[in-house]
Motif scaffolding. Sequence first.
Motif, PDB file in Angstrom:
ATOM      1  N   UNK A   1      50.191  39.964  30.150  1.00 37.34           N
ATOM      2  CA  UNK A   1      49.899  38.863  29.237  1.00 37.34           C
ATOM      3  C   UNK A   1      50.357  39.242  27.831  1.00 37.34           C
ATOM      4  N   UNK A   2      50.502  38.255  26.942  1.00 36.47           N
ATOM      5  CA  UNK A   2      50.863  38.609  25.558  1.00 36.47           C
ATOM      6  C   UNK A   2      49.889  39.603  24.926  1.00 36.47           C
ATOM      7  N   UNK A   3      48.587  39.441  25.174  1.00 37.73           N
ATOM      8  CA  UNK A   3      47.611  40.365  24.609  1.00 37.73           C
ATOM      9  C   UNK A   3      47.787  41.764  25.181  1.00 37.73           C
ATOM     10  N   UNK A   4      48.070  41.870  26.462  1.00 37.89           N
ATOM     11  CA  UNK A   4      48.294  43.183  27.066  1.00 37.89           C
ATOM     12  C   UNK A   4      49.555  43.840  26.527  1.00 37.89           C
ATOM     13  N   UNK A   5      50.575  43.051  26.255  1.00 42.67           N
ATOM     14  CA  UNK A   5      51.784  43.624  25.633  1.00 42.67           C
ATOM     15  C   UNK A   5      51.469  44.133  24.229  1.00 42.67           C
ATOM     16  N   UNK A   6      50.591  43.422  23.518  1.00 44.17           N
ATOM     17  CA  UNK A   6      50.158  43.907  22.209  1.00 44.17           C
ATOM     18  C   UNK A   6      49.452  45.260  22.330  1.00 44.17           C
ATOM     19  N   UNK A   7      48.571  45.388  23.320  1.00 41.32           N
ATOM     20  CA  UNK A   7      47.855  46.643  23.514  1.00 41.32           C
ATOM     21  C   UNK A   7      48.821  47.771  23.862  1.00 41.32           C
ATOM     22  N   UNK A   8      49.807  47.464  24.696  1.00 43.07           N
ATOM     23  CA  UNK A   8      50.814  48.465  25.069  1.00 43.07           C
ATOM     24  C   UNK A   8      51.578  48.922  23.835  1.00 43.07           C
ATOM     25  N   UNK A   9      51.952  48.002  22.995  1.00 42.68           N
ATOM     26  CA  UNK A   9      52.697  48.338  21.773  1.00 42.68           C
ATOM     27  C   UNK A   9      51.834  49.150  20.800  1.00 42.68           C
TER      28      UNK A   9
ATOM     29  N   UNK B   1      40.946  44.453  26.384  1.00 45.55           N
ATOM     30  CA  UNK B   1      41.455  44.321  27.751  1.00 45.55           C
ATOM     31  C   UNK B   1      40.874  45.387  28.688  1.00 45.55           C
ATOM     32  N   UNK B   2      40.020  46.248  28.150  1.00 47.07           N
ATOM     33  CA  UNK B   2      39.502  47.388  28.909  1.00 47.07           C
ATOM     34  C   UNK B   2      38.439  46.968  29.917  1.00 47.07           C
ATOM     35  N   UNK B   3      38.459  47.622  31.055  1.00 47.24           N
ATOM     36  CA  UNK B   3      37.410  47.468  32.058  1.00 47.24           C
ATOM     37  C   UNK B   3      37.158  48.824  32.697  1.00 47.24           C
ATOM     38  N   UNK B   4      35.941  49.324  32.557  1.00 47.55           N
ATOM     39  CA  UNK B   4      35.580  50.616  33.138  1.00 47.55           C
ATOM     40  C   UNK B   4      35.691  50.554  34.653  1.00 47.55           C
ATOM     41  N   UNK B   5      36.416  51.507  35.235  1.00 48.77           N
ATOM     42  CA  UNK B   5      36.493  51.595  36.694  1.00 48.77           C
ATOM     43  C   UNK B   5      36.929  52.998  37.086  1.00 48.77           C
ATOM     44  N   UNK B   6      36.511  53.405  38.279  1.00 43.40           N
ATOM     45  CA  UNK B   6      36.869  54.696  38.846  1.00 43.40           C
ATOM     46  C   UNK B   6      37.577  54.420  40.169  1.00 43.40           C
ATOM     47  N   UNK B   7      38.894  54.564  40.161  1.00 40.44           N
ATOM     48  CA  UNK B   7      39.724  54.112  41.272  1.00 40.44           C
ATOM     49  C   UNK B   7      39.526  54.969  42.520  1.00 40.44           C
ATOM     50  N   UNK B   8      39.439  54.294  43.669  1.00 39.73           N
ATOM     51  CA  UNK B   8      39.254  54.971  44.962  1.00 39.73           C
ATOM     52  C   UNK B   8      40.443  54.809  45.903  1.00 39.73           C
ATOM     53  N   UNK B   9      41.245  53.778  45.719  1.00 43.88           N
ATOM     54  CA  UNK B   9      42.416  53.574  46.584  1.00 43.88           C
ATOM     55  C   UNK B   9      43.590  53.091  45.737  1.00 43.88           C
TER      56      UNK B   9
END
Length: 247
Positions: free
Chosen positions: A160-168, A178-186
């Motif tokens: 998304x435009x906002x995510x591109x802003x965060x990347x930049x 855009x953050x969401x706490x998660x602990x990836x399992x797969x």
Amino acid sequence: MTGVLMAAEPARYALYFAPAPDSALWRFGSGILGYDAATGEDVALISFAGFSETGQRAVTAEPARYGFHATLKAPFHLGEGRDEGELLAMAANFATHQPGVAALPLKVALLNRFIALVPAEDAAVPAIAGLERATVEAFEPFRAPLSEADIARRNPEALTPRQRDMLRDWGYPYARDEYRFHMTLTGPLDADLRPLCHDSLVESFAAEVPDPAIAIDRLVLFRQDGRAARFTIVGSFPLAGGMAEPA
């Protein structure tokens, strides 16, 4: 015989939350991934969904490369003039003033195409977001600018435009709001496998981690010695600024 010596690929670092290596949660997450980032070694799998060992290692290969964790500041190369010793010192100092999050209950959830542990209660989200924002901002001076190849790996056209802003601005599309706490399992799962894997991981989590409430009580520095390598823990720092209670 003469040859050309290739320059070593620079390390990447990341600031994560990871539970204590002797905790039930760490053993669960590392067992699902088949990799322990504290030791840098493969470990016996906690099987789920009827996979063979080969099959399970295939579907967890990508998250296993990063080790069991929740991202606070995503992987980055060190900026010019910065070194690991300086980063470790900054992490130790930051942790002495930064509050963690108390009694955070977790649950197994399907996030798009993969499965992760996420907060079971929305009340915990603001406190976690505050920790993530503080970490992202405090360590930004250590981050080298992204290369064009780094940006391309993130497939910016799909953001998304906002995510591109965060990347930049912060080197990661899922930072700050855009953050969401998660602990990836797969890793990504085929659609027909997702319900089975979810239900199986719910059962495994309940069996292996009787108390799903954890404290986000430490900042952990991980290092990756080249993109083909797996991340390992190089420093762990208690968050000594008290513990924020979920609202």
